[in-house]
Motif scaffolding. Structure first.
Motif, PDB file in Angstrom:
ATOM      1  N   VAL A  17       0.840  -1.199   0.000  1.00 40.33           N
ATOM      2  CA  VAL A  17       0.000   0.000   0.000  1.00 40.33           C
ATOM      3  C   VAL A  17       0.878   1.253   0.000  1.00 40.33           C
ATOM      4  CG1 VAL A  17      -1.774   1.296   1.238  1.00 40.33           C
ATOM      5  CG2 VAL A  17      -1.883  -1.209   1.166  1.00 40.33           C
ATOM      6  N   PHE A  18       1.889   1.257   0.863  1.00 43.68           N
ATOM      7  CA  PHE A  18       2.769   2.418   0.951  1.00 43.68           C
ATOM      8  C   PHE A  18       3.472   2.673  -0.383  1.00 43.68           C
ATOM      9  CE2 PHE A  18       6.600   4.798   1.802  1.00 43.68           C
ATOM     10  CZ  PHE A  18       6.147   5.794   2.654  1.00 43.68           C
ATOM     11  N   ALA A  19       4.021   1.627  -0.972  1.00 42.53           N
ATOM     12  CA  ALA A  19       4.743   1.788  -2.242  1.00 42.53           C
ATOM     13  C   ALA A  19       3.832   2.391  -3.303  1.00 42.53           C
ATOM     14  CB  ALA A  19       5.304   0.449  -2.703  1.00 42.53           C
ATOM     15  N   TYR A  20       2.583   1.980  -3.340  1.00 43.69           N
ATOM     16  CA  TYR A  20       1.654   2.468  -4.356  1.00 43.69           C
ATOM     17  C   TYR A  20       1.279   3.928  -4.115  1.00 43.69           C
ATOM     18  CZ  TYR A  20      -1.816   2.052  -8.004  1.00 43.69           C
ATOM     19  OH  TYR A  20      -2.519   2.201  -9.176  1.00 43.69           O
ATOM     20  N   VAL A  21       0.946   4.252  -2.867  1.00 38.55           N
ATOM     21  CA  VAL A  21       0.534   5.623  -2.531  1.00 38.55           C
ATOM     22  C   VAL A  21       1.715   6.586  -2.613  1.00 38.55           C
ATOM     23  CG1 VAL A  21      -0.330   7.074  -0.651  1.00 38.55           C
ATOM     24  CG2 VAL A  21      -1.441   4.903  -1.153  1.00 38.55           C
ATOM     25  N   ALA A  22       2.889   6.143  -2.174  1.00 35.47           N
ATOM     26  CA  ALA A  22       4.066   7.016  -2.158  1.00 35.47           C
ATOM     27  C   ALA A  22       4.526   7.389  -3.560  1.00 35.47           C
ATOM     28  CB  ALA A  22       5.207   6.345  -1.390  1.00 35.47           C
ATOM     29  N   ASN A  23       4.212   6.567  -4.544  1.00 29.88           N
ATOM     30  CA  ASN A  23       4.548   6.889  -5.929  1.00 29.88           C
ATOM     31  C   ASN A  23       3.425   7.761  -6.488  1.00 29.88           C
ATOM     32  OD1 ASN A  23       5.066   7.056  -8.642  1.00 29.88           O
ATOM     33  ND2 ASN A  23       5.387   4.873  -8.944  1.00 29.88           N
ATOM     34  N   GLY A  24       3.610   9.063  -6.401  1.00 24.23           N
ATOM     35  CA  GLY A  24       2.574   9.990  -6.850  1.00 24.23           C
ATOM     36  C   GLY A  24       2.117   9.770  -8.278  1.00 24.23           C
TER      37      GLY A  24
END
Length: 142
Positions: A17-24
């Motif tokens: 989830v973090f990897a997806y959200v952190a990649n704007g």
């Protein structure tokens, strides 16, 4: 002061989830108001994204932002650095037995005439951003 906060559980590990959200650059896949986005510079804290969002009558409004906190798999915060309003916000992730609880918040401390002119439209936009968490969940749980 327009603000919004919502928590949703996504059946995926916090790292995913973090990897997806952190990649704007993933924003347009789950945030319908994003018209275009590009990474201008940086990685993690200090990363800057140039972003255009849908404004009144479909017009593009600059909504560039800078990442202000970056704790992998746990917390991401940002502040708008372009546009008529400059909200701050972030994501807090917590692993649960059912996946990852994602808490998303936005705040815009409008004052004076800006509160009168922009208060209602900004709140409506924030509410739409909270609703977009359902799309994030659908995308990540596919």
């Amino acid at each position: 002061m327009p603000s919004a906060k919502r928590t949703i559980t996504i059946k995926r590990p916090a790292a995913d989830v973090f990897a997806y959200v952190a990649n704007g650059l993933n924003g347009p896949t789950w945030r319908p108001g994003v018209l275009d986005i590009a990474l201008v510079s940086g990685d993690g804290v200090g990363a800057i994204y140039s972003q255009g969002v849908r404004g009144p009558m479909g017009r593009r409004i600059a909504a560039d932002y800078e990442v202000t906190a970056f704790e992998p798999n746990r917390r991401l915060e940002f502040k708008a650095i372009a546009g008529p309003v400059r909200p701050t916000g972030g994501y807090l992730l917590e692993e649960t037995a059912d996946g990852t609880a994602v808490t998303f918040w936005l705040d815009e401390p409008l004052a004076g005439w800006k509160r009168f002119v922009f208060g209602r439209p900004v709140q409506q936009t924030m509410n739409a951003e909270m609703a977009a968490l359902d799309r994030l969940k659908a995308v990540l749980e596919r």
